[in-house]
Design an enzyme around this catalytic site. Structure first.
Site, mmCIF file in Angstrom:
data_model
loop_
_atom_site.group_PDB
_atom_site.id
_atom_site.type_symbol
_atom_site.label_atom_id
_atom_site.label_comp_id
_atom_site.label_asym_id
_atom_site.label_seq_id
_atom_site.Cartn_x
_atom_site.Cartn_y
_atom_site.Cartn_z
ATOM 1 C CG ASN A 298 -6.507 -4.977 11.693
ATOM 2 O OD1 ASN A 298 -5.773 -4.630 12.600
ATOM 3 N ND2 ASN A 298 -6.039 -5.406 10.528
ATOM 4 C CG HIS B 62 -0.859 -6.142 5.323
ATOM 5 N ND1 HIS B 62 -1.017 -5.414 6.485
ATOM 6 C CD2 HIS B 62 -1.980 -5.912 4.596
ATOM 7 C CE1 HIS B 62 -2.165 -4.766 6.457
ATOM 8 N NE2 HIS B 62 -2.779 -5.040 5.303
ATOM 9 N NE ARG C 280 -0.092 -4.317 11.388
ATOM 10 C CZ ARG C 280 -1.272 -4.654 10.882
ATOM 11 N NH1 ARG C 280 -2.328 -3.899 11.087
ATOM 12 N NH2 ARG C 280 -1.401 -5.744 10.156
ATOM 13 C CG HIS D 225 1.114 -4.793 -13.239
ATOM 14 N ND1 HIS D 225 2.426 -5.174 -13.029
ATOM 15 C CD2 HIS D 225 0.992 -3.575 -12.639
ATOM 16 C CE1 HIS D 225 3.044 -4.240 -12.336
ATOM 17 N NE2 HIS D 225 2.195 -3.258 -12.091
ATOM 18 C CG ASP E 267 3.355 -0.433 -10.812
ATOM 19 O OD1 ASP E 267 2.961 -1.446 -10.185
ATOM 20 O OD2 ASP E 267 3.367 -0.370 -12.055
ATOM 21 C CD GLN F 25 -2.979 -1.062 2.270
ATOM 22 O OE1 GLN F 25 -2.746 -1.690 3.291
ATOM 23 N NE2 GLN F 25 -4.064 -0.316 2.125
ATOM 24 C CD GLU G 200 -5.284 -2.542 9.380
ATOM 25 O OE1 GLU G 200 -6.388 -2.282 8.842
ATOM 26 O OE2 GLU G 200 -4.446 -3.295 8.862
ATOM 27 C CE1 TYR H 33 -9.981 0.891 9.318
ATOM 28 C CE2 TYR H 33 -9.869 -1.501 9.520
ATOM 29 C CZ TYR H 33 -9.255 -0.292 9.263
ATOM 30 O OH TYR H 33 -7.924 -0.265 8.937
ATOM 31 C CG ASN I 162 -3.429 -7.436 8.229
ATOM 32 O OD1 ASN I 162 -3.641 -6.863 9.292
ATOM 33 N ND2 ASN I 162 -4.097 -7.140 7.118
ATOM 34 C CD GLU I 163 -7.952 -6.758 7.929
ATOM 35 O OE1 GLU I 163 -8.419 -6.901 6.774
ATOM 36 O OE2 GLU I 163 -8.082 -5.711 8.580
#
Length: 504
Positions: free
Chosen positions: A330, A146, A101, A63, A76, A43, A397, A332, A190-191
């Site tokens: 995490n 991740h 993190r 891509h 990229d 990310q 998160e 939200y 992660n997740e």
């Protein structure tokens, strides 16, 4: 005399209650509580083909399937953090966060995907980043995986192939040896719910394989648990005594609330299918009973001669059980749960037998899945407390998406309300939360949403070659919170959050 004692008792209880409430209302962070921020390699790093880095599944996905990304873009360049890590560390220090993190790109460290070739350049980047953090008094918290595993491993089945367990442990061992003297908190994976469901049961995440009937999703989760547990055992056996760190897994958890008072059992089932899928084997030895029963039932209805949920051998149950030094969360948003009415006619569509919606009063964000319900955060933390014997919890998160406003009042309000609920859960309810991470330090590549949804407390100019950073109002707010170690009032604004109609 008896009436006097009763009256005195009432007064004392009232005073104690008021003291307790006042203590909560102060909204100060407990002594030793860690406040940090977070990112993930694909990310933010960019530099997708620098040096000898191998191709990962997200390189290939963006891509070759740009139509699956809302703006058709890729990572990229992203935030250019591969080149600007010193600037990012300086920013984290200036704001005052205790920890950062970040995640490591498997294909940057192991270009062939395997431990036969180690990229010295790739490993050096993470050594430099870690050293920069330590030199600036910031604790490095490292996520080993991740979502961006090497494409060559996906060509062999990725997380649906049990051989990935050994390959992952080989990769983790290299990181423990290279960074373990400085890194004391590790996140294995992660997740898993997000990439197992989104990547092997749909196209929202790489590798975008639509394997029918959740078979790929459950195989993925099964191997994730094995890889996590084997990595934990490796650390125990080879590194814990000399390095003294902690190892855990991070789960993506919603608060599943009953649609009405009649649906408490349904909310519990939703919790087990979400949190219990990974946490129950780690804390209680196997998949939740309701999960095993329901998946077997629906599998039979669909004509399968076996349950689509794999079974663990006694040996694997013993390996997996107890492999968490802390509980990574995490969080939200929340959803309301109610039973699928089709099941009354004997039609079984969903393994958990449930449908979800949101309350029309909950404020919307820029993301179609994120609605603001702070009380759900406290509800979830209390569920974890009760279900898993109040383990140490790290919220790795928590955050809010918008379209990039610099005066991001809604984000500040979200943080205030959610962190307040967390502090109440800690102080009033005894939840053992030790750390909290803001998602995210920077606007970044938001997976299937590309760059259209922004979670950062720092604005990034993605269309500029320099990817310049600009502070948002939320960054200023967090700087004040961290300097005072106490929640600060929310700045006033004429803005009002968008509220969406009831979601059917």
């Amino acid at each position: 005399m008896a009436r006097f004692i009763i009256a005195l008792t009432i007064v004392v209880v009232t005073v104690i209650t008021r003291i307790s409430c006042c203590d909560v209302v102060k909204l100060t962070f407990p002594s030793g509580f860690s406040l940090g921020t977070a990112s993930a390699s694909y990310q933010v790093e960019g530099a997708w083909n620098v040096s000898d880095k191998g191709v990962n599944v997200w390189d290939y996905h963006t891509h070759n399937r740009p139509e699956l990304i809302s703006d058709g873009r890729n990572g990229d360049v992203a935030c250019n953090s591969y080149y600007k890590y010193q600037e990012d560390v300086a920013l984290i220090k200036k704001i005052g966060f205790d920890f950062y993190r970040f995640s490591i790109s498997w294909s940057r460290v192991l270009p062939t995907g395997f431990a036969n070739v180690i990229s010295e350049d790739g490993l050096q980047y993470y050594k430099n980043l870690t050293a920069e953090l330590v030199a600036n008094g910031i604790e490095p918290v490292v996520t080993i995986y991740h979502w961006d595993h090497p494409k060559v491993i996906e060509d062999m089945g990725g997380w649906t192939n049990e051989l990935i367990v050994g390959w992952f442990v080989d990769y983790a061992e290299i990181l423990f040896e290279a960074l373990g003297d400085s890194v004391k908190r590790w996140i294995t994976i992660n997740e898993p719910d997000s990439f197992c469901n989104g990547g092997y049961n749909g196209v929202r995440k790489a590798p975008a394989k639509q394997i029918p009937a959740s078979i790929g999703k459950y195989l993925c989760g099964h191997n994730v648990l094995k890889a996590h547990a084997k990595t934990f055992r490796l650390y125990d056996e080879k590194f814990r005594e000399t390095q003294g760190g902690e190892v855990g897994i991070v789960l993506p958890l919603k608060a599943y609330l009953p649609f009405n008072a009649s649906y408490e059992e349904e909310a519990e089932t939703a919790f087990q299918f979400n949190c219990g899928w990974m946490a129950h084997p780690i804390y209680h030895g196997d998949y939740p009973d309701v999960m095993k029963t329901r998946v077997a039932l629906v599998s039979e209805y669909q004509g399968y001669p076996w349950s689509r949920l794999p079974e663990f051998s006694d040996e694997w149950i013993a390996i997996i059980n107890g492999t968490n030094d802390y509980f990574g969360v995490n969080h939200y948003t929340s959803e309301l749960v109610y039973p699928d009415p089709d099941e009354e006619q004997g039609i079984y569509t969903y393994d958990n037998g449930l449908l979800t919606t949101v309350d029309s009063s909950w404020a919307a964000s820029a993301s179609d899945w994120l609605y603001v319900n702070p009380s759900g955060f406290g509800y979830l933390l209390r569920k974890i407390r009760d279900e898993y014997n109040n383990p140490p919890v790290w919220v790795t998160e928590n955050g809010y998406s918008d379209s990039g406003e610099l005066d991001d009042y809604n984000r500040i309000s979200y943080y205030y309300e959610y962190v307040r609920e967390m502090l109440i859960a800690i102080k009033r309810d005894g939840c053992n939360v030790e750390g909290y991470a803001v998602w995210s330090i920077l606007d970044n590549f938001e997976w299937q949403d590309g760059y259209e949804k922004r979670f950062g407390i720092t604005y990034v100019e993605f269309d500029d070659a320099d990817t310049n950073r600009t502070a948002k109002l939320s960054q200023t707010w967090w700087t004040k919170v961290l300097s005072k170690r106490k929640l600060q009032s929310v700045p006033t604004s004429t803005n009002t959050r968008t509220r969406l109609p009831w979601k059917k």
